[in-house]
Design an enzyme around this catalytic site. Sequence first.
Site, PDB file in Angstrom:
ATOM      1  NE  ARG A 164      29.036  -0.782  79.583  1.00  0.00           N
ATOM      2  CZ  ARG A 164      29.826  -1.213  80.568  1.00  0.00           C
ATOM      3  NH1 ARG A 164      29.844  -0.576  81.713  1.00  0.00           N
ATOM      4  NH2 ARG A 164      30.607  -2.251  80.381  1.00  0.00           N
ATOM      5  CB  SER A 246      29.056  -6.008  76.687  1.00  0.00           C
ATOM      6  OG  SER A 246      30.059  -6.331  77.599  1.00  0.00           O
ATOM      7  CD  GLU A 347      27.751  -1.833  76.531  1.00  0.00           C
ATOM      8  OE1 GLU A 347      28.464  -0.890  76.155  1.00  0.00           O
ATOM      9  OE2 GLU A 347      28.198  -2.920  76.921  1.00  0.00           O
TER      10      GLU A 347
HETATM   11  N1  EPU Z   1      29.075 -14.946  83.170  1.00  0.00           N
HETATM   12  C1  EPU Z   1      28.679 -16.205  82.773  1.00  0.00           C
HETATM   13  N2  EPU Z   1      28.876 -16.569  81.486  1.00  0.00           N
HETATM   14  C2  EPU Z   1      29.463 -15.754  80.585  1.00  0.00           C
HETATM   15  C3  EPU Z   1      29.871 -14.481  80.976  1.00  0.00           C
HETATM   16  C4  EPU Z   1      29.662 -14.084  82.282  1.00  0.00           C
HETATM   17  O1  EPU Z   1      28.157 -16.979  83.554  1.00  0.00           O
HETATM   18  O2  EPU Z   1      29.605 -16.171  79.422  1.00  0.00           O
HETATM   19  C5  EPU Z   1      28.837 -14.518  84.573  1.00  0.00           C
HETATM   20  C6  EPU Z   1      29.794 -15.089  85.598  1.00  0.00           C
HETATM   21  O3  EPU Z   1      29.041 -15.344  86.768  1.00  0.00           O
HETATM   22  C7  EPU Z   1      30.760 -13.959  85.857  1.00  0.00           C
HETATM   23  C8  EPU Z   1      29.835 -12.746  85.727  1.00  0.00           C
HETATM   24  O4  EPU Z   1      28.959 -13.108  84.673  1.00  0.00           O
HETATM   25  O5  EPU Z   1      31.311 -14.035  87.122  1.00  0.00           O
HETATM   26  C9  EPU Z   1      30.529 -11.451  85.390  1.00  0.00           C
HETATM   27  O6  EPU Z   1      31.295 -11.603  84.205  1.00  0.00           O
HETATM   28  P1  EPU Z   1      32.390 -10.516  83.767  1.00  0.00           P
HETATM   29  O7  EPU Z   1      33.284 -10.210  84.903  1.00  0.00           O
HETATM   30  O8  EPU Z   1      33.008 -10.996  82.501  1.00  0.00           O
HETATM   31  O9  EPU Z   1      31.551  -9.199  83.546  1.00  0.00           O
HETATM   32  P2  EPU Z   1      30.223  -8.895  82.733  1.00  0.00           P
HETATM   33  O10 EPU Z   1      29.233  -8.377  83.716  1.00  0.00           O
HETATM   34  O11 EPU Z   1      29.831 -10.023  81.880  1.00  0.00           O
HETATM   35  C10 EPU Z   1      30.865  -6.382  82.398  1.00  0.00           C
HETATM   36  C11 EPU Z   1      30.947  -5.371  81.297  1.00  0.00           C
HETATM   37  C12 EPU Z   1      32.218  -5.566  80.483  1.00  0.00           C
HETATM   38  C13 EPU Z   1      33.407  -5.444  81.411  1.00  0.00           C
HETATM   39  C14 EPU Z   1      33.267  -6.524  82.498  1.00  0.00           C
HETATM   40  C15 EPU Z   1      34.384  -6.520  83.503  1.00  0.00           C
HETATM   41  C16 EPU Z   1      28.633  -4.856  80.748  1.00  0.00           C
HETATM   42  C17 EPU Z   1      27.553  -4.940  79.745  1.00  0.00           C
HETATM   43  N3  EPU Z   1      29.783  -5.455  80.432  1.00  0.00           N
HETATM   44  O12 EPU Z   1      30.701  -7.659  81.808  1.00  0.00           O
HETATM   45  O13 EPU Z   1      32.289  -4.514  79.535  1.00  0.00           O
HETATM   46  O14 EPU Z   1      34.627  -5.601  80.736  1.00  0.00           O
HETATM   47  O15 EPU Z   1      32.022  -6.306  83.207  1.00  0.00           O
HETATM   48  O16 EPU Z   1      34.133  -5.627  84.512  1.00  0.00           O
HETATM   49  O17 EPU Z   1      28.433  -4.256  81.814  1.00  0.00           O
HETATM   50  C18 EPU Z   1      31.924  -3.848  77.265  1.00  0.00           C
HETATM   51  O18 EPU Z   1      31.220  -2.945  77.709  1.00  0.00           O
HETATM   52  O19 EPU Z   1      32.102  -3.985  76.034  1.00  0.00           O
HETATM   53  C19 EPU Z   1      32.535  -4.783  78.189  1.00  0.00           C
HETATM   54  C20 EPU Z   1      33.256  -5.801  77.757  1.00  0.00           C
END
Ligand code: EPU
Length: 351
Positions: A164, A246, A347
Site C-alpha cells: 500500500r 480499509s 491507509e
Molecule cells: N479479520 C478478522 N476480523 C475482521 C476482518 C478480518 O479477524 O473483521 C482477519 C481474519 O483472520 C481474516 C483476515 O483478517 O482471515 C484477512 O481478512 P481479509 O481477507 O478480509 O483481508 P484484510 O487483510 O482484512 C486486505 C485488504 C483489502 C482487500 C483484502 C482481500 C488491506 C489494508 N486491506 O484486507 O483491501 O480487499 O485484503 O485481499 O490490505 C482496501 O484496500 O480498501 C481493501 C478492502
Amino acid sequence: MKIQNNYNLSKLNTFGILAKAKFFVEINNETDLKELFDIGEFKNNEKLFLGGGSNVLFTKDFDGLVIFNKLKGIEILKEDSKNVLIKSMGGEMWHDIVIFSVERNLWGIENLAFVPGTVGAAPIQNIGAYGVELKDTLENVEVFDIETGEKKVLDKEECKFGYRDSVFKNELKGKYFITAITLKLSKTPARQLAGGENKKKIYPALEKYLVENKIEIKNSKDISDAVTAIRKSKLPNPEVIPNAGSFFKNVFVKEIEFKKLQKTYPNIPFFKENGEIKIPSGWLIEQCGPANGTSWKGYRLGNVGVHDKQALVLVNYGGATGEKVLNLANKIIANVKEKFGLKLTPEVNLI
Ligand code: EPU
C-alpha cells in the site's frame, strides 16, 4: 477549463464527507493540464489530485486547488503470443479496466476486480487484494510534472512500490499528476488458476469461495466474478453506507516480535510475507472494544461506526464529519496499541 470556487466535494469522496475546496478544476485532456500549470496563478496553492475519492478522508475544508482527473481512454498498445500491453488513462474507473481485460480473457488483474477508485489512483497506494498487487502487472506510469510541465514515464522500479505504498506517497507526493498507466497482461493464467502446481498460490479466502460454490475456473472472468461477489458480501457499498474501504493498513512485525505475541494470543492469525509477518488489523480491532468485553466490530456512535463484517472499514451512517471519523479511528488506534503494543496506521489519506 473552468476553475470553480468553494466547490462542494461531498459527491467526490466515497466517505460522503461534506467538505469544500477553495478552488476546483476538472482535467478532461492534456491541454487542460498544460493550461492550468502555465497560468502560474495557483503556483503557491496547495494542490490535491482527486480520482474516485475512495481513499481520502476530508477532516476539514481544503484550502487549495483540487484537480479532478477525468482523462479517459483504454487501448491495447501491443500484443504478442504471450502478452498484451494495455494503456489506460488515469480518469478511468479501475474496475472498468478489469472488465476490459477479463472480456478478452487476459490474466493479471482479475483478483483486483471491484476495487473502487480510478486508474490514476491505483499506483499511488499500489492497490492490492486477494494476493495480487498492482505492481505485479504494471509496466509504467505516465506523469505530468506540475512544476516544470514536463511529461515523464516512470518504470516499475522508479515507482518504489511497497505494501500500500509508492514513491507517489513519499518523495513525489503532490509533484506528479498521473495521466496514464500501462499494464502487461498475460494470455495464459499465470498463477490464479485453480488446480495444478499454482494452486497453492490462490489466496485462501478466494479459494474457500471457489470450493464452496463449486466454481471451476475456465477464464479470468470467473475469478473476477468470484472476487466481486466476495467483496460485495464483506465490504459495505459506499453508495448505501459511505466508506473508504480499509481504513487501516495491516500490521507487519518481525518474526521475533510475533512469537511473543503468539504466546499471549495463540489464535492470532498471520501471513508470512517478504520475510515478515503480516497480522490482519481487522482481527486486532475485533479483539478490542470501547469497553471491557465489547468489540469495535459493528460498533456505532451516532453517525460513525465500524463495519459489522470487516473491522478494517469505518463507515459514515449519514452526515458524519471527517473529524468524527478521525476521532473514532484515533480511539481504535489507542486501544490496539494499549492491548497489543502494535501501532495501526491509516491507509486512507487524511486531508
Ligand atoms: N479479520 C478478522 N476480523 C475482521 C476482518 C478480518 O479477524 O473483521 C482477519 C481474519 O483472520 C481474516 C483476515 O483478517 O482471515 C484477512 O481478512 P481479509 O481477507 O478480509 O483481508 P484484510 O487483510 O482484512 C486486505 C485488504 C483489502 C482487500 C483484502 C482481500 C488491506 C489494508 N486491506 O484486507 O483491501 O480487499 O485484503 O485481499 O490490505 C482496501 O484496500 O480498501 C481493501 C478492502
